[in-house]
Design an enzyme around this catalytic site. Sequence first.
Site, PDB file in Angstrom:
ATOM      1  N   MET A 186       2.174  -5.413  -7.060  1.00 59.32           N
ATOM      2  CA  MET A 186       2.390  -6.714  -6.185  1.00 59.32           C
ATOM      3  C   MET A 186       2.425  -8.017  -6.619  1.00 59.32           C
ATOM      4  O   MET A 186       1.391  -8.381  -7.429  1.00 59.32           O
ATOM      5  CB  MET A 186       1.643  -6.689  -4.798  1.00 59.32           C
ATOM      6  CG  MET A 186       1.450  -5.291  -4.109  1.00 59.32           C
ATOM      7  SD  MET A 186       0.312  -5.247  -2.795  1.00 59.32           S
ATOM      8  CE  MET A 186       0.324  -3.431  -2.452  1.00 59.32           C
ATOM      9  N   GLY A 196      -3.761   6.244   0.086  1.00 61.06           N
ATOM     10  CA  GLY A 196      -4.824   5.443  -0.682  1.00 61.06           C
ATOM     11  C   GLY A 196      -6.189   5.811   0.226  1.00 61.06           C
ATOM     12  O   GLY A 196      -6.943   6.226  -0.539  1.00 61.06           O
ATOM     13  N   SER A 197      -6.205   4.844   1.306  1.00 61.41           N
ATOM     14  CA  SER A 197      -7.399   4.963   1.708  1.00 61.41           C
ATOM     15  C   SER A 197      -8.081   6.450   2.219  1.00 61.41           C
ATOM     16  O   SER A 197      -8.989   7.090   2.043  1.00 61.41           O
ATOM     17  CB  SER A 197      -7.330   4.415   3.287  1.00 61.41           C
ATOM     18  OG  SER A 197      -6.280   4.326   3.792  1.00 61.41           O
ATOM     19  N   GLY A 250       2.286  -3.916   1.182  1.00 60.53           N
ATOM     20  CA  GLY A 250       1.568  -5.097   0.989  1.00 60.53           C
ATOM     21  C   GLY A 250       0.030  -4.739   1.012  1.00 60.53           C
ATOM     22  O   GLY A 250      -0.870  -5.280   0.201  1.00 60.53           O
ATOM     23  N   PHE A 251      -0.262  -3.714   1.900  1.00 60.40           N
ATOM     24  CA  PHE A 251      -1.803  -3.666   2.001  1.00 60.40           C
ATOM     25  C   PHE A 251      -2.023  -2.100   2.474  1.00 60.40           C
ATOM     26  O   PHE A 251      -1.095  -1.488   2.934  1.00 60.40           O
ATOM     27  CB  PHE A 251      -2.298  -4.246   3.173  1.00 60.40           C
ATOM     28  CG  PHE A 251      -2.007  -5.920   3.023  1.00 60.40           C
ATOM     29  CD1 PHE A 251      -3.038  -6.680   2.305  1.00 60.40           C
ATOM     30  CD2 PHE A 251      -1.024  -6.598   3.754  1.00 60.40           C
ATOM     31  CE1 PHE A 251      -2.828  -8.050   2.005  1.00 60.40           C
ATOM     32  CE2 PHE A 251      -0.819  -7.923   3.301  1.00 60.40           C
ATOM     33  CZ  PHE A 251      -1.864  -8.662   2.765  1.00 60.40           C
ATOM     34  N   GLY A 252      -3.110  -1.475   2.121  1.00 54.36           N
ATOM     35  CA  GLY A 252      -3.528  -0.253   2.458  1.00 54.36           C
ATOM     36  C   GLY A 252      -4.218  -0.110   3.886  1.00 54.36           C
ATOM     37  O   GLY A 252      -4.447  -1.351   4.177  1.00 54.36           O
ATOM     38  N   SER A 275      -2.859   6.628  -4.276  1.00 49.81           N
ATOM     39  CA  SER A 275      -2.661   4.931  -4.535  1.00 49.81           C
ATOM     40  C   SER A 275      -4.027   4.388  -5.072  1.00 49.81           C
ATOM     41  O   SER A 275      -4.681   4.308  -4.238  1.00 49.81           O
ATOM     42  CB  SER A 275      -1.993   4.274  -3.307  1.00 49.81           C
ATOM     43  OG  SER A 275      -2.189   2.910  -3.565  1.00 49.81           O
ATOM     44  N   MET A 313       8.818   3.776   2.944  1.00 52.26           N
ATOM     45  CA  MET A 313       7.502   2.909   3.483  1.00 52.26           C
ATOM     46  C   MET A 313       7.265   3.359   4.853  1.00 52.26           C
ATOM     47  O   MET A 313       8.306   2.988   5.735  1.00 52.26           O
ATOM     48  CB  MET A 313       7.713   1.728   3.177  1.00 52.26           C
ATOM     49  CG  MET A 313       7.765   1.314   1.609  1.00 52.26           C
ATOM     50  SD  MET A 313       6.476   1.868   0.688  1.00 52.26           S
ATOM     51  CE  MET A 313       5.062   1.137   1.703  1.00 52.26           C
ATOM     52  N   HIS A 319      -0.250   7.079  -8.042  1.00 47.31           N
ATOM     53  CA  HIS A 319       0.704   6.039  -7.456  1.00 47.31           C
ATOM     54  C   HIS A 319      -0.031   4.505  -7.793  1.00 47.31           C
ATOM     55  O   HIS A 319      -1.024   4.285  -7.620  1.00 47.31           O
ATOM     56  CB  HIS A 319       0.597   6.176  -5.881  1.00 47.31           C
ATOM     57  CG  HIS A 319       1.610   5.216  -5.354  1.00 47.31           C
ATOM     58  ND1 HIS A 319       3.065   5.614  -5.250  1.00 47.31           N
ATOM     59  CD2 HIS A 319       1.648   4.275  -4.624  1.00 47.31           C
ATOM     60  CE1 HIS A 319       3.578   4.647  -4.654  1.00 47.31           C
ATOM     61  NE2 HIS A 319       2.947   3.704  -4.219  1.00 47.31           N
ATOM     62  N   ASP A 340       0.437   0.539  -7.407  1.00 49.35           N
ATOM     63  CA  ASP A 340       1.155  -0.521  -6.498  1.00 49.35           C
ATOM     64  C   ASP A 340       1.133  -1.790  -7.273  1.00 49.35           C
ATOM     65  O   ASP A 340      -0.019  -2.467  -7.330  1.00 49.35           O
ATOM     66  CB  ASP A 340       0.596  -0.561  -5.117  1.00 49.35           C
ATOM     67  CG  ASP A 340       1.008   0.495  -4.312  1.00 49.35           C
ATOM     68  OD1 ASP A 340       1.890   0.843  -4.174  1.00 49.35           O
ATOM     69  OD2 ASP A 340      -0.130   1.350  -3.874  1.00 49.35           O
ATOM     70  N   ASP A 385       5.130   6.567   1.934  1.00 52.15           N
ATOM     71  CA  ASP A 385       3.933   5.976   1.601  1.00 52.15           C
ATOM     72  C   ASP A 385       3.452   5.010   2.633  1.00 52.15           C
ATOM     73  O   ASP A 385       4.254   4.184   3.094  1.00 52.15           O
ATOM     74  CB  ASP A 385       4.345   4.981   0.288  1.00 52.15           C
ATOM     75  CG  ASP A 385       3.491   3.948  -0.167  1.00 52.15           C
ATOM     76  OD1 ASP A 385       2.243   4.217   0.304  1.00 52.15           O
ATOM     77  OD2 ASP A 385       3.824   3.271  -1.206  1.00 52.15           O
ATOM     78  N   MET A 418       6.491  -4.176  -6.048  1.00 50.63           N
ATOM     79  CA  MET A 418       6.695  -4.747  -4.920  1.00 50.63           C
ATOM     80  C   MET A 418       6.850  -6.311  -5.655  1.00 50.63           C
ATOM     81  O   MET A 418       5.929  -7.269  -5.330  1.00 50.63           O
ATOM     82  CB  MET A 418       5.573  -4.541  -3.846  1.00 50.63           C
ATOM     83  CG  MET A 418       5.745  -3.262  -3.086  1.00 50.63           C
ATOM     84  SD  MET A 418       4.206  -2.760  -2.458  1.00 50.63           S
ATOM     85  CE  MET A 418       3.570  -1.935  -3.907  1.00 50.63           C
ATOM     86  N   HIS A 466       5.272   1.591  -8.171  1.00 47.40           N
ATOM     87  CA  HIS A 466       5.747   1.104  -7.016  1.00 47.40           C
ATOM     88  C   HIS A 466       5.923  -0.327  -7.150  1.00 47.40           C
ATOM     89  O   HIS A 466       4.826  -0.937  -6.762  1.00 47.40           O
ATOM     90  CB  HIS A 466       5.214   1.572  -5.616  1.00 47.40           C
ATOM     91  CG  HIS A 466       5.716   1.050  -4.630  1.00 47.40           C
ATOM     92  ND1 HIS A 466       4.997   1.159  -3.199  1.00 47.40           N
ATOM     93  CD2 HIS A 466       6.919   0.389  -4.300  1.00 47.40           C
ATOM     94  CE1 HIS A 466       5.779   0.664  -2.526  1.00 47.40           C
ATOM     95  NE2 HIS A 466       6.974   0.086  -3.089  1.00 47.40           N
TER      96      HIS A 466
HETATM   97  C1  DX5 Z   1       1.197  -0.534   0.460  1.00 44.80           C
HETATM   98  C2  DX5 Z   1       1.259   0.583  -0.667  1.00 44.80           C
HETATM   99  C3  DX5 Z   1       0.687   1.779  -0.505  1.00 44.80           C
HETATM  100  C4  DX5 Z   1      -0.801   1.857  -0.154  1.00 44.80           C
HETATM  101  C5  DX5 Z   1      -1.038   2.723   0.788  1.00 44.80           C
HETATM  102  O1  DX5 Z   1       2.085  -1.629   0.227  1.00 44.80           O
HETATM  103  O2  DX5 Z   1       2.593   0.776  -1.108  1.00 44.80           O
HETATM  104  O3  DX5 Z   1       0.859   2.760  -1.508  1.00 44.80           O
HETATM  105  O4  DX5 Z   1      -1.795   1.737  -1.218  1.00 44.80           O
HETATM  106  O5  DX5 Z   1      -2.408   2.912   1.189  1.00 44.80           O
HETATM  107  P1  DX5 Z   1      -2.689   3.569   2.532  1.00 44.80           P
HETATM  108  O6  DX5 Z   1      -2.530   5.052   2.194  1.00 44.80           O
HETATM  109  O7  DX5 Z   1      -4.217   3.258   2.751  1.00 44.80           O
HETATM  110  O8  DX5 Z   1      -1.796   3.372   3.797  1.00 44.80           O
HETATM  111 ZN    ZN Z   2       3.062   2.105  -2.817  1.00 40.02          ZN
END
Ligand code: DX5
Ligand code: ZN
Length: 222
Positions: free
Chosen positions: A38, A198-199, A143-145, A9, A138, A34, A36, A176, A69, A67
């Site tokens: 938003m 992501g992280s 919303g956040f990583g 991501s 999910m 991926h 995201d 995800d 959102m 993805h």
């Molecule tokens: C959250 C996103 C994810 C996010 C995952 O709303 O849909 O794709 O980037 O981040 P991590 O892997 O850090 O949980």
């Molecule tokens: Zn995502």
Amino acid sequence: MSEVLISPSILSADFAELGEEIRRIDVAGADMIHVDVMDGHFVPNLTFGPPVIEKLRPHTDKPFDVHLMIAPVDPYIGDFAKAGANILTVHPEAGPHLHRTLQAIRAAGMKPGVALNPGTPADIIDPVIEDIDLVLVMSVNPGFGGQSFIESQLRKIEILRKKIDETGRDIILEVDGGLNPKTAPRAISAGVTAIVAGSAVFRGGPSAYAANISALRAPTTI
Ligand code: DX5
Ligand code: ZN
């Protein structure tokens, strides 16, 4: 069983050099990218939209796993197709006519996906399962990583694995949120075929990306 797909991501990438970051994760072994999107309304965060995706498109040949959102979705489907999205995944809560949205995504030349929030039941895909190419579970609230994996979603993955197997169709089952080398094997055991991270991919900087991606593919059976 074929190897799980890894879809990093770019929410956790350096936004000031996104094109370069995409080239780095491509070389490091990403199977998909991926993306995201938003809107600060469907989820409490803002990222980017089709113009940015269009600029990123020349940086890799790997599929863009987009993805959404955002709400509404329908007015933007054509823009995402033009920008180069390959898979377009939507949340059922984003609009009143899920089936119509999925048909429009297919008609625009993309693969339709459905994303299920942690509080959304697996059964919501029953009436549209023949119309989709991807289900996104999910394992955090979107919303956040950097959030923690929600354990209860493993059971939902098992339920979805059965539903997909019953169709006999090649539907990607993707997870995800909160995936790392500890949680990924559990999601793979439960039945996912693709992992978004992501992280866990971007931590440690560019020199760590390849090892970070490999660590997510670790074998599930010992
Ligand atoms: C959250 C996103 C994810 C996010 C995952 O709303 O849909 O794709 O980037 O981040 P991590 O892997 O850090 O949980
Ligand atoms: Zn995502």
